[in-house]
Design an enzyme around this catalytic site. Structure first.
Site, mmCIF file in Angstrom:
data_model
loop_
_atom_site.group_PDB
_atom_site.id
_atom_site.type_symbol
_atom_site.label_atom_id
_atom_site.label_comp_id
_atom_site.label_asym_id
_atom_site.label_seq_id
_atom_site.Cartn_x
_atom_site.Cartn_y
_atom_site.Cartn_z
ATOM 1 N N TYR A 239 18.618 14.375 29.768
ATOM 2 C CA TYR A 239 19.209 13.476 28.779
ATOM 3 C C TYR A 239 18.573 13.665 27.405
ATOM 4 C CZ TYR A 239 20.631 9.207 26.378
ATOM 5 O OH TYR A 239 21.140 8.327 25.465
ATOM 6 N N SER B 84 22.879 9.723 18.751
ATOM 7 C CA SER B 84 21.782 10.368 19.455
ATOM 8 C C SER B 84 20.956 9.287 20.164
ATOM 9 C CB SER B 84 20.931 11.173 18.473
ATOM 10 O OG SER B 84 19.891 11.845 19.149
ATOM 11 N N SER B 85 19.655 9.482 20.272
ATOM 12 C CA SER B 85 18.792 8.528 20.969
ATOM 13 C C SER B 85 17.341 8.846 20.646
ATOM 14 C CB SER B 85 19.012 8.623 22.486
ATOM 15 O OG SER B 85 17.995 7.941 23.191
ATOM 16 N N ASN C 5 30.461 8.945 20.047
ATOM 17 C CA ASN C 5 29.668 7.904 20.692
ATOM 18 C C ASN C 5 29.593 8.048 22.204
ATOM 19 O OD1 ASN C 5 28.458 5.063 20.949
ATOM 20 N ND2 ASN C 5 30.386 4.857 22.078
ATOM 21 N N LYS D 211 20.402 15.022 23.714
ATOM 22 C CA LYS D 211 20.374 14.338 22.425
ATOM 23 C C LYS D 211 19.678 15.191 21.363
ATOM 24 C CE LYS D 211 22.744 10.831 23.700
ATOM 25 N NZ LYS D 211 24.118 10.663 23.170
ATOM 26 N N ILE E 16 28.185 -0.184 22.066
ATOM 27 C CA ILE E 16 28.065 0.339 20.707
ATOM 28 C C ILE E 16 29.416 0.816 20.184
ATOM 29 C CG2 ILE E 16 26.988 2.106 19.269
ATOM 30 C CD1 ILE E 16 24.602 2.064 21.169
#
Length: 300
Positions: free
Chosen positions: A185, A171-172, A120, A189, A37
């Protein structure tokens, strides 16, 4: 079933109302820019005229990042400099900004402005409650949460004062879907999204601040997922509107993507959303989590 290479070629020479070089003359930092990404975002922003500081962490990524910098300079006529720094270290983010200032300060006046920041760089780790350990907790939070905060802190004196700055945090969907084994994790985020909202208020006269929340993305890490994760993730992919594989686009990867429930995003698709948020036309969007996950998670 063997897992295929995950690559896709998109044109990043996207146009906007301000033209395809809408970021001409601006300077940006991208952390974790060597591949995936991060590299796709670099190509997208460079195609819009933005000069870039490309951060990488490990020695093994130096050649890849240098080749990317040379590609951006050759294809898009922008300046690109690489810098090795671990954003999880206390002094890593500050070093990135120092390199940017040394490279892009005006030769006569010494003026330096940092227009775009893309947070990122990130790490993941899957541990159920009983196997979470303090070392991994610190590793993920230092890189995914403290790193972006310290980078912004170091960049603060150099941000614009006219709302033209653009900050985008990666983020995610893990921040909201409650994936098993992602207490740490997913928490990092969610914390990054919370900081996004806070920063949008603190920096309202200087920059917009937004997050983008990809789901599965066809990066190097995607093919390393174990069977338990694939099985858990399958229903999420099956219910994602844009994840249905299309043979005319996915080619020989189609059968594999069908078997795991659907296709992931391609890095360029996520980069396209980030690129839009960096345009002048995005100046009325701030404090938001923008969904770049094919509909796996909808905006609330």
């Amino acid at each position: 079933m063997s897992r295929p290479e995950h690559t896709r070629t998109y044109s990043t020479n996207l146009t906007s109302g301000s033209g395809s070089r809408a970021l001409e003359g601006r300077v940006g930092i991208i952390t974790g820019a060597s591949r995936g990404i991060g590299a796709a975002i670099a190509r997208n922003l460079a195609s819009k005229g933005c000069s870039l500081v490309l951060n990488y962490t490990s020695d093994s990524s130096e050649k890849l990042t240098q080749e990317l910098a040379e590609e951006l300079q050759s294809q898009h006529g922008v300046q690109a400099v690489i810098v090795q720094a671990n954003v999880g270290d206390e002094n890593g983010p500050k070093h990135i900004v120092e390199v940017a200032k040394n490279k892009f300060s005006h030769q006569k006046t010494g003026k330096f402005q940092l227009d775009v920041i893309i947070n990122n760089a990130g790490v993941a780790g899957n541990n159920r409650i009983e196997t979470v350990n303090c070392e991994d907790f610190a590793r993920q939070y230092n890189i995914n949460v403290r790193g972006p905060l310290l980078l912004l802190q170091a960049a603060l004196p150099y941000l614009p004062n006219d709302r033209s700055g653009r900050i985008v945090n990666l983020s995610s969907v893990s921040s909201s879907l409650g994936y098993i084994s992602q207490s740490v994790y997913g928490g990092t985020k969610a914390a990054l999204e919370a900081m996004t909202r806070t920063w949008s208020r603190e920096l309202a006269e200087r920059a917009t601040v937004n997050s983008v929340n990809p789901g599965p993305v066809a990066t190097d890490m995607y093919g390393t997922n174990d069977e338990s994760f694939i099985n858990f993730n399958r229903p999420f992919l099956q219910s994602t509107p844009l994840a249905a594989p299309r043979k005319e686009f996915e080619g020989d990867k189609t059968d594999y993507y069908v078997s795991v429930g659907g296709r992931p995003a391609y890095s360029e698709e996520v980069a396209g959303v980030v690129g839009m948020l960096c345009l002048p036309e995005a100046g009325w969007t701030t404090g938001s989590v923008i969904c770049a996950n094919g509909g796996m998670v909808f905006s609330s």
